[in-house]
Design a protein around this motif. Structure first.
Motif, short mmCIF file in Angstrom:
data_model
loop_
_atom_site.label_atom_id
_atom_site.label_comp_id
_atom_site.label_asym_id
_atom_site.label_seq_id
_atom_site.Cartn_x
_atom_site.Cartn_y
_atom_site.Cartn_z
N TYR A 1 24.15 -24.92 37.89
CA TYR A 1 22.89 -25.64 37.89
C TYR A 1 22.00 -25.13 39.01
CZ TYR A 1 25.05 -28.95 34.68
OH TYR A 1 25.67 -29.52 33.60
N LEU A 2 20.79 -24.78 38.66
CA LEU A 2 19.81 -24.28 39.62
C LEU A 2 18.81 -25.39 39.90
CD1 LEU A 2 19.38 -20.75 37.98
CD2 LEU A 2 20.94 -21.41 39.81
N ALA A 3 17.58 -25.06 40.22
CA ALA A 3 16.57 -26.07 40.55
C ALA A 3 16.34 -27.00 39.36
CB ALA A 3 15.27 -25.41 40.96
N SER A 4 16.07 -28.27 39.67
CA SER A 4 15.84 -29.26 38.63
C SER A 4 14.80 -30.25 39.10
CB SER A 4 17.16 -30.01 38.34
OG SER A 4 16.98 -30.93 37.30
N GLY A 5 13.89 -30.58 38.19
CA GLY A 5 12.88 -31.59 38.47
C GLY A 5 13.02 -32.74 37.49
N LYS A 6 12.00 -33.55 37.39
CA LYS A 6 12.02 -34.69 36.48
C LYS A 6 11.86 -34.26 35.03
CE LYS A 6 10.07 -37.75 39.94
NZ LYS A 6 8.89 -38.52 40.35
N ARG A 7 11.15 -33.16 34.79
CA ARG A 7 10.82 -32.76 33.42
C ARG A 7 11.45 -31.45 32.97
NH1 ARG A 7 5.58 -34.27 35.46
NH2 ARG A 7 5.18 -36.41 34.87
N VAL A 8 11.97 -30.65 33.90
CA VAL A 8 12.53 -29.35 33.54
C VAL A 8 13.65 -29.00 34.53
CG1 VAL A 8 10.88 -28.01 34.91
CG2 VAL A 8 11.93 -26.98 32.89
N SER A 9 14.61 -28.23 34.04
CA SER A 9 15.68 -27.76 34.93
C SER A 9 16.08 -26.35 34.52
CB SER A 9 16.90 -28.68 34.87
OG SER A 9 17.49 -28.63 33.59
N MET A 10 16.74 -25.65 35.45
CA MET A 10 17.23 -24.30 35.18
C MET A 10 18.73 -24.27 35.41
SD MET A 10 14.48 -21.56 36.72
CE MET A 10 15.27 -21.60 38.30
N ARG A 11 19.38 -23.38 34.66
CA ARG A 11 20.80 -23.15 34.87
C ARG A 11 21.09 -21.68 34.60
NH1 ARG A 11 23.16 -26.78 29.87
NH2 ARG A 11 21.95 -25.77 28.24
N LEU A 12 22.19 -21.20 35.19
CA LEU A 12 22.58 -19.81 35.08
C LEU A 12 23.92 -19.73 34.38
CD1 LEU A 12 22.30 -16.78 35.94
CD2 LEU A 12 23.50 -17.43 38.05
N TRP A 13 23.97 -18.90 33.35
CA TRP A 13 25.23 -18.56 32.68
C TRP A 13 25.55 -17.16 33.17
CZ3 TRP A 13 27.40 -22.36 29.82
CH2 TRP A 13 26.58 -23.41 29.43
N GLU A 14 26.64 -17.02 33.93
CA GLU A 14 26.90 -15.77 34.62
C GLU A 14 28.22 -15.15 34.17
OE1 GLU A 14 26.18 -14.35 39.15
OE2 GLU A 14 27.15 -16.27 38.87
N ASN A 15 28.14 -13.88 33.74
CA ASN A 15 29.32 -13.12 33.33
C ASN A 15 30.15 -13.84 32.27
OD1 ASN A 15 28.71 -10.98 35.13
ND2 ASN A 15 29.59 -12.17 36.80
N GLU A 16 29.47 -14.40 31.28
CA GLU A 16 30.16 -15.05 30.16
C GLU A 16 30.85 -13.96 29.34
OE1 GLU A 16 30.10 -18.53 28.95
OE2 GLU A 16 29.70 -18.69 31.10
N PRO A 17 32.16 -14.10 29.08
CA PRO A 17 32.88 -13.05 28.35
C PRO A 17 32.53 -13.05 26.87
CG PRO A 17 34.32 -14.92 28.77
CD PRO A 17 33.02 -15.21 29.48
#
Length: 112
Positions: free
Chosen positions: A23-39
């Protein structure tokens, strides 16, 4: 009154979600997440979420199947999954991508 708080999430200490996402930065209306090195995988289970998702491929390749349409995703590509759309992913090559969801995916157990 306008919100004036700056939020920073350190990459080294950002929390992980139940599916391995970061989980990266998150606000009230939007958020970011990182999927890293998914096999690489066969099809991930199809889902329809109550939030909109946009994403950007950092590395690797995948296929997005959205309501019967298949799109190949490669580095530099971005995509949109509308809220409520039935979709699944097939990772073809170790995959890293950043997604933004609106409203935030992790709020109120939306991804449970």
């Amino acid at each position: 009154m306008a919100e004036t708080t700056i939020k920073k999430v350190s990459g080294e200490t950002s929390p992980r979600g139940p599916q391995g996402e970061r989980y990266l930065a998150s606000g009230k209306r939007v958020s970011m997440r990182l999927w890293e090195n998914e096999p690489p995988t066969d099809d991930k289970p199809a889902a329809a979420r109550d939030y909109e998702t946009v994403g950007y491929v950092v590395a690797g390749r995948a296929e997005l199947v959205l309501e019967g349409q298949t799109v190949r995703l490669e580095p530099g590509d971005s995509w949109l999954v509308p809220a409520g759309a039935q979709h699944s992913y097939r990772i073809l090559e170790t995959f890293t991508a950043v997604e933004a969801t609106a409203p935030p995916a992790q709020v109120h157990g939306r991804d449970a």
